[in-house]
Write an enzyme that holds these catalytic residues in place. Structure first.
Site, PDB file in Angstrom:
ATOM      1  N   HIS A   1       0.817  -1.232   0.000  1.00 28.76           N
ATOM      2  CA  HIS A   1       0.000   0.000   0.000  1.00 28.76           C
ATOM      3  C   HIS A   1       0.844   1.273   0.000  1.00 28.76           C
ATOM      4  CE1 HIS A   1      -3.711  -2.144   0.356  1.00 28.76           C
ATOM      5  NE2 HIS A   1      -3.411  -2.690   1.518  1.00 28.76           N
TER       6      HIS A   1
ATOM      7  N   HIS B   1      -6.368  -7.112  -0.767  1.00 30.19           N
ATOM      8  CA  HIS B   1      -6.489  -5.668  -0.986  1.00 30.19           C
ATOM      9  C   HIS B   1      -5.671  -5.269  -2.216  1.00 30.19           C
ATOM     10  CE1 HIS B   1      -7.003  -6.329   3.411  1.00 30.19           C
ATOM     11  NE2 HIS B   1      -8.012  -5.491   3.228  1.00 30.19           N
TER      12      HIS B   1
HETATM   13 ZN   LIG Z   1      -4.284  -7.157   2.449  1.00 32.98          ZN
END
Ligand SMILES: [Zn+2]
Length: 308
Positions: A125, A164
């Site tokens: 991320h 994600h």
């Molecule tokens: Zn994740």
């Protein structure tokens, strides 16, 4: 040739607030499951110290300075709503980068057939200039650029099966066609990016999965989007952003994969690494927040890597 495992005690010293899903017990669960006799052939190596200069392969210097300045002398500080740092977080993050870069060295220099790095904090991320989503620096992106700088890899593929979307990796390589980024992820879900329409310089391949889907949808996304993209790209190295939070037990998402799916996906990428990349495959731990789901999934993943 063997499968190498990098880990380091400092990865347990990156502390998060009580109740935070990204916690040191994740690595303890992985360590326990890999203690089994079935993994006795693993080549276990302590992660080397990282070279801080390599962080600049993926992040601007002022951002790196901001993260360093945010590291507290005591306690835990918030970097954003769900990302935090403790006194040893800098060393943990830099050691994670050291392990990933060493893994790249290993597969290019023939010391290992493939490598799994069990490190934290995770990385996918972290955008060029933003630490977020439990991540400080983008370890996979740095390792990809390291392979290009140090080993003259022309094309590196990063396959991200964390549940994600790896917004950070997409951000870093958005206009860099020398790196292919392929992601399967639940959508809608944090961080909100990862639509099929986000294609960068033609090097971004997103395969969003609807909530409550499972094995069939995941494998279809792999077969119809991820693997053909790898075949067209012909990478010199495959890096896996290996999150295991698409497991059905995981509390942060609603995709229903089992250990068998991670075994299968690992095998598919090993086959592609054999076809295009001289078998060079480096796998980096990202998410996975149910300790049992994580441990069993890592066991399936590493077990498959060891089959060669
Ligand atoms: Zn994740």
């Amino acid at each position: 040739m063997t499968t190498r495992l990098y880990t380091h005690p400092v990865f347990l010293e990156h502390l998060t607030p009580p109740g935070h899903p990204e916690r040191p017990d994740r690595l303890r669960a992985i360590e326990r499951v890999l203690d089994d006799e079935a993994f006795s052939a693993l080549d276990r190596v302590e992660a080397p110290e990282g070279d801080e200069a390599t962080i600049l392969y993926a992040h601007p210097e002022d951002f790196v300075g901001r993260v360093r300045a945010a590291i507290p002398e005591t306690g835990i500080v918030s970097i954003d709503a769900d990302t935090s740092a403790s006194p040893k977080s800098w060393l943990a993050a830099v050691t994670a980068i050291g392990a990933a870069n060493a893994a790249v060295d290993d597969v290019f220099e023939g010391r290992a057939a493939n490598v799994f790095v069990a490190a934290r904090p995770p990385g996918h991320h972290a955008e060029k200039a933003t630490a977020m989503g439990f991540c400080l620096f983008n370890t996979a992106a740095i390792a990809a650029r390291y392979a290009q700088e140090k080993h003259l890899a022309e094309r590196v593929a990063i396959v991200d099966w964390d549940v994600h979307h790896g917004n950070g990796t997409q951000d870093i390589f958005w206009d860099d066609p020398s790196v292919l980024y392929c992601s399967t992820h639940q959508m809608p879900l944090y961080p909100g990016t990862g639509a099929k329409s986000e294609t960068g310089a033609g090097n971004i391949v997103n395969a969003p999965l609807a909530p409550s889907t499972g094995s069939d949808t995941f494998r279809d996304a792999f077969l119809s989007r991820v693997l053909p993209s790898i075949d067209a790209f012909q990478p010199d190295l495959i890096i896996i952003s290996a999150g295991f939070d698409a497991h059905h037990r995981d509390p942060l998402a609603a995709i229903n994969l089992t250990e068998d799916d991670f075994d299968w996906a690992t095998g598919q990428l090993m086959e592609r690494a054999g076809r295009h990349s001289g078998n060079r495959l480096v796998s980096l731990l990202e998410g996975g927040y149910d300790l049992q789901g994580l441990a069993f999934s890592v066991a399936a993943h590493v077990g498959r890597l060891m089959k060669g």
